[in-house]
Design a protein around this motif. Structure first.
Motif, PDB file in Angstrom:
ATOM      1  N   ASN A   9      46.639 -33.751  15.719  1.00 20.33           N
ATOM      2  CA  ASN A   9      47.356 -32.632  15.129  1.00 20.33           C
ATOM      3  C   ASN A   9      48.722 -33.072  14.622  1.00 20.33           C
ATOM      4  O   ASN A   9      49.135 -32.701  13.519  1.00 20.33           O
ATOM      5  N   SER A  10      49.425 -33.853  15.420  1.00 19.67           N
ATOM      6  CA  SER A  10      50.740 -34.335  15.033  1.00 19.67           C
ATOM      7  C   SER A  10      50.656 -35.185  13.767  1.00 19.67           C
ATOM      8  O   SER A  10      51.419 -34.984  12.818  1.00 19.67           O
ATOM      9  N   ALA A  11      49.723 -36.120  13.748  1.00 16.60           N
ATOM     10  CA  ALA A  11      49.577 -36.998  12.588  1.00 16.60           C
ATOM     11  C   ALA A  11      49.198 -36.206  11.340  1.00 16.60           C
ATOM     12  O   ALA A  11      49.756 -36.420  10.255  1.00 16.60           O
ATOM     13  N   ARG A  12      48.282 -35.278  11.487  1.00 19.90           N
ATOM     14  CA  ARG A  12      47.863 -34.482  10.329  1.00 19.90           C
ATOM     15  C   ARG A  12      48.979 -33.563   9.849  1.00 19.90           C
ATOM     16  O   ARG A  12      49.134 -33.339   8.642  1.00 19.90           O
ATOM     17  N   ALA A  13      49.771 -33.030  10.776  1.00 24.38           N
ATOM     18  CA  ALA A  13      50.905 -32.190  10.381  1.00 24.38           C
ATOM     19  C   ALA A  13      51.927 -33.012   9.599  1.00 24.38           C
ATOM     20  O   ALA A  13      52.459 -32.548   8.586  1.00 24.38           O
ATOM     21  N   VAL A  14      52.182 -34.228  10.057  1.00 24.08           N
ATOM     22  CA  VAL A  14      53.117 -35.103   9.333  1.00 24.08           C
ATOM     23  C   VAL A  14      52.597 -35.349   7.919  1.00 24.08           C
ATOM     24  O   VAL A  14      53.350 -35.262   6.939  1.00 24.08           O
ATOM     25  N   MET A  15      51.312 -35.648   7.794  1.00 25.87           N
ATOM     26  CA  MET A  15      50.732 -35.924   6.474  1.00 25.87           C
ATOM     27  C   MET A  15      50.744 -34.676   5.580  1.00 25.87           C
ATOM     28  O   MET A  15      51.038 -34.767   4.387  1.00 25.87           O
ATOM     29  N   LEU A  16      50.459 -33.509   6.149  1.00 25.03           N
ATOM     30  CA  LEU A  16      50.519 -32.265   5.383  1.00 25.03           C
ATOM     31  C   LEU A  16      51.933 -32.034   4.865  1.00 25.03           C
ATOM     32  O   LEU A  16      52.137 -31.724   3.683  1.00 25.03           O
ATOM     33  N   HIS A  17      52.911 -32.194   5.739  1.00 25.02           N
ATOM     34  CA  HIS A  17      54.290 -31.948   5.329  1.00 25.02           C
ATOM     35  C   HIS A  17      54.789 -33.012   4.361  1.00 25.02           C
ATOM     36  O   HIS A  17      55.622 -32.715   3.498  1.00 25.02           O
ATOM     37  N   GLN A  18      54.278 -34.223   4.468  1.00 20.94           N
ATOM     38  CA  GLN A  18      54.618 -35.252   3.484  1.00 20.94           C
ATOM     39  C   GLN A  18      54.099 -34.847   2.110  1.00 20.94           C
ATOM     40  O   GLN A  18      54.807 -34.953   1.107  1.00 20.94           O
ATOM     41  N   LEU A  19      52.863 -34.365   2.054  1.00 20.19           N
ATOM     42  CA  LEU A  19      52.274 -33.929   0.789  1.00 20.19           C
ATOM     43  C   LEU A  19      53.067 -32.763   0.191  1.00 20.19           C
ATOM     44  O   LEU A  19      53.385 -32.755  -1.012  1.00 20.19           O
ATOM     45  N   ILE A  20      53.403 -31.792   1.023  1.00 23.15           N
ATOM     46  CA  ILE A  20      54.194 -30.653   0.546  1.00 23.15           C
ATOM     47  C   ILE A  20      55.566 -31.122   0.085  1.00 23.15           C
ATOM     48  O   ILE A  20      56.062 -30.692  -0.964  1.00 23.15           O
ATOM     49  N   SER A  21      56.165 -32.027   0.836  1.00 19.37           N
ATOM     50  CA  SER A  21      57.478 -32.568   0.470  1.00 19.37           C
ATOM     51  C   SER A  21      57.435 -33.217  -0.902  1.00 19.37           C
ATOM     52  O   SER A  21      58.337 -33.024  -1.727  1.00 19.37           O
ATOM     53  N   GLU A  22      56.394 -34.005  -1.142  1.00 14.37           N
ATOM     54  CA  GLU A  22      56.250 -34.660  -2.446  1.00 14.37           C
ATOM     55  C   GLU A  22      56.158 -33.633  -3.570  1.00 14.37           C
ATOM     56  O   GLU A  22      56.746 -33.819  -4.631  1.00 14.37           O
ATOM     57  N   LYS A  23      55.439 -32.540  -3.334  1.00 12.32           N
ATOM     58  CA  LYS A  23      55.321 -31.487  -4.354  1.00 12.32           C
ATOM     59  C   LYS A  23      56.676 -30.844  -4.640  1.00 12.32           C
ATOM     60  O   LYS A  23      56.911 -30.349  -5.742  1.00 12.32           O
ATOM     61  N   LEU A  24      57.564 -30.854  -3.651  1.00  6.50           N
ATOM     62  CA  LEU A  24      58.899 -30.266  -3.809  1.00  6.50           C
ATOM     63  C   LEU A  24      59.933 -31.283  -4.279  1.00  6.50           C
ATOM     64  O   LEU A  24      61.095 -30.934  -4.496  1.00  6.50           O
ATOM     65  N   GLY A  25      59.533 -32.543  -4.377  1.00  8.12           N
ATOM     66  CA  GLY A  25      60.471 -33.590  -4.774  1.00  8.12           C
ATOM     67  C   GLY A  25      61.411 -33.994  -3.651  1.00  8.12           C
ATOM     68  O   GLY A  25      62.527 -34.446  -3.899  1.00  8.12           O
ATOM     69  N   LEU A  26      60.958 -33.834  -2.409  1.00  5.19           N
ATOM     70  CA  LEU A  26      61.767 -34.165  -1.237  1.00  5.19           C
ATOM     71  C   LEU A  26      61.045 -35.186  -0.376  1.00  5.19           C
ATOM     72  O   LEU A  26      59.855 -35.419  -0.555  1.00  5.19           O
ATOM     73  N   ASN A  27      61.762 -35.756   0.591  1.00  4.78           N
ATOM     74  CA  ASN A  27      61.067 -36.524   1.624  1.00  4.78           C
ATOM     75  C   ASN A  27      60.784 -35.582   2.793  1.00  4.78           C
ATOM     76  O   ASN A  27      61.293 -34.461   2.840  1.00  4.78           O
ATOM     77  N   ALA A  28      59.946 -36.022   3.711  1.00  3.42           N
ATOM     78  CA  ALA A  28      59.485 -35.139   4.791  1.00  3.42           C
ATOM     79  C   ALA A  28      60.635 -34.676   5.688  1.00  3.42           C
ATOM     80  O   ALA A  28      60.669 -33.511   6.107  1.00  3.42           O
ATOM     81  N   THR A  29      61.580 -35.548   5.996  1.00  2.48           N
ATOM     82  CA  THR A  29      62.705 -35.168   6.858  1.00  2.48           C
ATOM     83  C   THR A  29      63.553 -34.093   6.178  1.00  2.48           C
ATOM     84  O   THR A  29      63.917 -33.092   6.807  1.00  2.48           O
ATOM     85  N   ALA A  39      61.309 -19.208  -2.413  1.00  3.70           N
ATOM     86  CA  ALA A  39      60.157 -18.626  -3.100  1.00  3.70           C
ATOM     87  C   ALA A  39      59.252 -19.705  -3.693  1.00  3.70           C
ATOM     88  O   ALA A  39      58.069 -19.482  -3.895  1.00  3.70           O
ATOM     89  N   GLU A  40      59.818 -20.888  -3.946  1.00  2.00           N
ATOM     90  CA  GLU A  40      59.020 -22.011  -4.456  1.00  2.00           C
ATOM     91  C   GLU A  40      58.188 -22.649  -3.345  1.00  2.00           C
ATOM     92  O   GLU A  40      57.157 -23.250  -3.603  1.00  2.00           O
ATOM     93  N   ILE A  41      58.662 -22.529  -2.124  1.00  2.00           N
ATOM     94  CA  ILE A  41      58.032 -23.211  -0.996  1.00  2.00           C
ATOM     95  C   ILE A  41      56.936 -22.357  -0.369  1.00  2.00           C
ATOM     96  O   ILE A  41      55.868 -22.863  -0.016  1.00  2.00           O
ATOM     97  N   SER A  42      57.174 -21.069  -0.237  1.00  2.00           N
ATOM     98  CA  SER A  42      56.241 -20.171   0.458  1.00  2.00           C
ATOM     99  C   SER A  42      54.796 -20.271  -0.023  1.00  2.00           C
ATOM    100  O   SER A  42      53.880 -20.311   0.811  1.00  2.00           O
ATOM    101  N   PRO A  43      54.540 -20.314  -1.326  1.00  6.11           N
ATOM    102  CA  PRO A  43      53.136 -20.382  -1.758  1.00  6.11           C
ATOM    103  C   PRO A  43      52.393 -21.627  -1.265  1.00  6.11           C
ATOM    104  O   PRO A  43      51.172 -21.589  -1.082  1.00  6.11           O
ATOM    105  N   LEU A  44      53.132 -22.699  -1.016  1.00  4.64           N
ATOM    106  CA  LEU A  44      52.500 -23.924  -0.533  1.00  4.64           C
ATOM    107  C   LEU A  44      51.962 -23.772   0.887  1.00  4.64           C
ATOM    108  O   LEU A  44      51.118 -24.545   1.323  1.00  4.64           O
ATOM    109  N   PHE A  45      52.458 -22.773   1.619  1.00  2.00           N
ATOM    110  CA  PHE A  45      52.049 -22.550   2.998  1.00  2.00           C
ATOM    111  C   PHE A  45      51.140 -21.331   3.173  1.00  2.00           C
ATOM    112  O   PHE A  45      50.692 -21.056   4.282  1.00  2.00           O
TER     113      PHE A  45
END
Length: 166
Positions: A26-46, A111-117
């Motif tokens: 779960n931890s590893a998959r959550a990190v990967m999910l948030h990395q993917l979302i971060s990339e879509k936002l132009g950010l890093n995961a942290t 509002a840009e982030i909410s749809p991703l979740f």
């Protein structure tokens, strides 16, 4: 339970071993999910996760954000710089102490982030609906203890880092 796990816990029941394995998954998959979302936002995961803290708490000082996240104040300053440059946060003078700065989420950017979740939230709610109130309370207590443990472990690592640099 081998599954490539270098840490073996022979004194744990099979269910406990399976739970530890699934927590790591779960931890590893959550990190990967948030990395993917971060990339879509132009950010890093942290930076993305720090922005998530800000979106949930509202305006805070850099020191408060460091406490919330478990990051060092130096790391948080760099995160804030990047988030500000990307237009996700603003800095204002602290109304209670003009020497300090508060950081807050920029208007309208969440509002840009909410749809991703949205899909993740719907799926999570479907899973939660399978448990009664007592079961949910037990799961909640377990998750809270895991969160507290994680912050404590982060503190240990930071303190270990500080003592190794001396």
């Amino acid at each position: 339970m081998s599954r490539g796990n270098s840490l073996e816990f022979h004194d744990l029941s099979p269910s406990q071993q399976a739970l530890l394995y699934e927590l790591r998954q779960n931890s590893a998959r959550a990190v990967m999910l948030h990395q993917l979302i971060s990339e879509k936002l132009g950010l890093n995961a942290t930076d993305h996760k720090c922005l998530d803290f800000l979106n949930r708490t509202g305006a805070v000082t850099a020191g408060q954000l460091a406490q919330l996240t478990g990051l060092t104040t130096g790391a948080v300053t760099n995160v804030i710089d990047r988030l500000e440059q990307a237009g996700y946060v603003t800095r204002d003078k602290d109304p209670n102490d003009r020497r300090r700065v508060v950081v807050k989420p920029a208007e309208g950017r969440s509002a840009e982030i909410s749809p991703l979740f949205q899909s993740v939230m719907q799926s999570t709610l479907r899973i939660l609906s399978r448990y009664d109130e007592q079961q949910t309370s037990l799961i909640l207590e377990f998750i809270r203890q895991c969160n507290e443990m994680t912050l404590a472990e982060m503190d240990k690592l930071k303190n270990q880092e500080d003592s190794n640099s001396n």
